[in-house]
Scaffold this motif. Structure first.
Motif, PDB file in Angstrom:
ATOM      1  N   GLU A   1       0.840  -1.208   0.000  1.00  0.00           N
ATOM      2  CA  GLU A   1       0.000   0.000   0.000  1.00  0.00           C
ATOM      3  C   GLU A   1       0.876   1.260   0.000  1.00  0.00           C
ATOM      4  OE1 GLU A   1      -3.429   2.251  -0.155  1.00  0.00           O
ATOM      5  OE2 GLU A   1      -3.179   0.100  -0.453  1.00  0.00           O
ATOM      6  N   ILE A   2       1.908   1.283   0.818  1.00  0.00           N
ATOM      7  CA  ILE A   2       2.825   2.435   0.863  1.00  0.00           C
ATOM      8  C   ILE A   2       3.482   2.635  -0.497  1.00  0.00           C
ATOM      9  CG2 ILE A   2       4.987   3.304   1.847  1.00  0.00           C
ATOM     10  CD1 ILE A   2       4.163   1.932   4.494  1.00  0.00           C
ATOM     11  N   LYS A   3       3.965   1.555  -1.099  1.00  0.00           N
ATOM     12  CA  LYS A   3       4.601   1.646  -2.419  1.00  0.00           C
ATOM     13  C   LYS A   3       3.621   2.166  -3.463  1.00  0.00           C
ATOM     14  CE  LYS A   3       8.179  -1.853  -1.886  1.00  0.00           C
ATOM     15  NZ  LYS A   3       8.667  -3.157  -2.366  1.00  0.00           N
ATOM     16  N   ARG A   4       2.366   1.704  -3.379  1.00  0.00           N
ATOM     17  CA  ARG A   4       1.350   2.158  -4.332  1.00  0.00           C
ATOM     18  C   ARG A   4       1.134   3.659  -4.185  1.00  0.00           C
ATOM     19  NH1 ARG A   4      -3.558   3.670  -4.406  1.00  0.00           N
ATOM     20  NH2 ARG A   4      -4.003   3.180  -2.251  1.00  0.00           N
ATOM     21  N   LYS A   5       1.058   4.142  -2.955  1.00  0.00           N
ATOM     22  CA  LYS A   5       0.849   5.559  -2.710  1.00  0.00           C
ATOM     23  C   LYS A   5       2.043   6.393  -3.186  1.00  0.00           C
ATOM     24  CE  LYS A   5      -2.357   5.155   1.176  1.00  0.00           C
ATOM     25  NZ  LYS A   5      -2.529   5.344   2.621  1.00  0.00           N
ATOM     26  N   LEU A   6       3.234   5.840  -3.074  1.00  0.00           N
ATOM     27  CA  LEU A   6       4.441   6.545  -3.516  1.00  0.00           C
ATOM     28  C   LEU A   6       4.670   6.423  -5.026  1.00  0.00           C
ATOM     29  CD1 LEU A   6       6.960   5.660  -0.658  1.00  0.00           C
ATOM     30  CD2 LEU A   6       5.927   7.890  -1.138  1.00  0.00           C
ATOM     31  N   GLY A   7       3.885   5.582  -5.662  1.00  0.00           N
ATOM     32  CA  GLY A   7       4.027   5.409  -7.106  1.00  0.00           C
ATOM     33  C   GLY A   7       5.182   4.506  -7.485  1.00  0.00           C
ATOM     34  N   ILE A   8       5.636   3.702  -6.555  1.00  0.00           N
ATOM     35  CA  ILE A   8       6.721   2.761  -6.845  1.00  0.00           C
ATOM     36  C   ILE A   8       6.088   1.491  -7.395  1.00  0.00           C
ATOM     37  CG2 ILE A   8       8.592   1.391  -5.850  1.00  0.00           C
ATOM     38  CD1 ILE A   8       8.828   3.512  -3.643  1.00  0.00           C
ATOM     39  N   ASN A   9       6.486   1.162  -8.637  1.00  0.00           N
ATOM     40  CA  ASN A   9       5.935  -0.056  -9.219  1.00  0.00           C
ATOM     41  C   ASN A   9       7.022  -1.131  -9.328  1.00  0.00           C
ATOM     42  OD1 ASN A   9       7.439   0.449 -11.553  1.00  0.00           O
ATOM     43  ND2 ASN A   9       5.773   1.580 -12.516  1.00  0.00           N
ATOM     44  N   SER A  10       6.640  -2.301  -9.769  1.00  0.00           N
ATOM     45  CA  SER A  10       7.552  -3.442  -9.833  1.00  0.00           C
ATOM     46  C   SER A  10       8.732  -3.170 -10.758  1.00  0.00           C
ATOM     47  CB  SER A  10       6.812  -4.696 -10.315  1.00  0.00           C
ATOM     48  OG  SER A  10       5.789  -5.003  -9.404  1.00  0.00           O
ATOM     49  N   LEU A  11       8.485  -2.485 -11.880  1.00  0.00           N
ATOM     50  CA  LEU A  11       9.554  -2.201 -12.827  1.00  0.00           C
ATOM     51  C   LEU A  11      10.608  -1.299 -12.193  1.00  0.00           C
ATOM     52  CD1 LEU A  11      10.682  -2.578 -15.650  1.00  0.00           C
ATOM     53  CD2 LEU A  11       9.303  -0.642 -16.394  1.00  0.00           C
ATOM     54  N   GLN A  12      10.149  -0.275 -11.460  1.00  0.00           N
ATOM     55  CA  GLN A  12      11.094   0.617 -10.790  1.00  0.00           C
ATOM     56  C   GLN A  12      11.899  -0.140  -9.735  1.00  0.00           C
ATOM     57  OE1 GLN A  12       8.204   3.473  -9.482  1.00  0.00           O
ATOM     58  NE2 GLN A  12       8.900   5.026 -10.940  1.00  0.00           N
TER      59      GLN A  12
ATOM     60  N   ARG B   1      14.460  -2.233 -11.486  1.00  0.00           N
ATOM     61  CA  ARG B   1      15.546  -1.373 -11.944  1.00  0.00           C
ATOM     62  C   ARG B   1      16.489  -1.026 -10.789  1.00  0.00           C
ATOM     63  NH1 ARG B   1      12.624   2.968 -14.643  1.00  0.00           N
ATOM     64  NH2 ARG B   1      11.815   1.532 -16.165  1.00  0.00           N
ATOM     65  N   GLN B   2      15.909  -0.661  -9.643  1.00  0.00           N
ATOM     66  CA  GLN B   2      16.705  -0.312  -8.467  1.00  0.00           C
ATOM     67  C   GLN B   2      17.511  -1.517  -7.980  1.00  0.00           C
ATOM     68  OE1 GLN B   2      13.738   1.184  -5.771  1.00  0.00           O
ATOM     69  NE2 GLN B   2      13.771   3.249  -6.634  1.00  0.00           N
ATOM     70  N   ASN B   3      16.871  -2.689  -7.983  1.00  0.00           N
ATOM     71  CA  ASN B   3      17.567  -3.904  -7.543  1.00  0.00           C
ATOM     72  C   ASN B   3      18.734  -4.237  -8.472  1.00  0.00           C
ATOM     73  OD1 ASN B   3      15.868  -4.201  -5.381  1.00  0.00           O
ATOM     74  ND2 ASN B   3      14.549  -5.720  -6.366  1.00  0.00           N
TER      75      ASN B   3
END
Length: 177
Positions: A60-71, A74-76
């Motif tokens: 839920e926090i990630k969704r609110k921050l706009g962090i998606n699986s692709l991002q 990429r970060q990983n």
């Protein structure tokens, strides 16, 4: 009672050994172990539920921050690459490959200079000089408009042009007879 020197069989150990151990425990010890087993299973269940709730909250926090699986991927990958490039093995390999590239470049350079020298040797050889003189003679017989000693490429082009002119002249004579 609960802390005994006997070991409790792990998953995959011989079932006969487990049965033999259960027979050596008193009824009271078995009851105590069953209660502890139920308590540990309940704790595991609770921890699993807490973990699931935490994972849901994280999503839920990630969704609110706009962090998606692709991002995240990429970060990983970026972090993993940074981890790899900071290792001693990577640095040594990179350095070795760099040195090998420099040595290969130097080798190619020396091969190029050897080939250039060989071409110069051929050009200065008596056989080549003789061939060049024959081309010069042919050129002077056919065209002769340029001064002798021109560029070798020009001489060859001139000779080829003269040869083609002679062939066309011969064909024209044959057609008229």
């Amino acid at each position: 009672g609960l802390l005994r020197s006997d070991s409790i069989p792990e998953v995959g150990e011989d079932a006969a050994a487990t049965v033999g151990m259960a027979e050596t425990l008193s009824e009271e010890e078995q009851d105590e172990l069953r209660k502890e087993l139920a308590k540990v299973e309940e704790e595991i269940q609770t921890l699993s539920q807490v973990l699931a709730a935490k994972e849901k909250h994280l999503a839920e926090i990630k969704r609110k921050l706009g962090i998606n699986s692709l991002q995240e991927l990429r970060q990983n990958i970026t972090k993993s690459w940074q981890d790899v490039t900071s290792t001693t093995a990577y640095k040594k390999t990179s350095e070795t490959l760099s040195q090998a590239g420099q040595k290969a470049s130097a080798a190619f350079s020396s091969v190029g200079s050897v080939i250039t020298k060989k071409f110069e040797d051929v050009r200065n050889s008596p056989t080549f000089k003789s061939f060049e003189e024959k081309v010069e003679n042919l050129k002077s017989k056919v065209g002769g408009s340029k001064p002798a000693g021109g560029d070798f490429g020009e001489v060859l082009n001139s000779a080829a042009s003269a040869s083609a002119t002679e062939t066309i002249a011969e064909q024209t004579q044959e057609e008229t007879h």
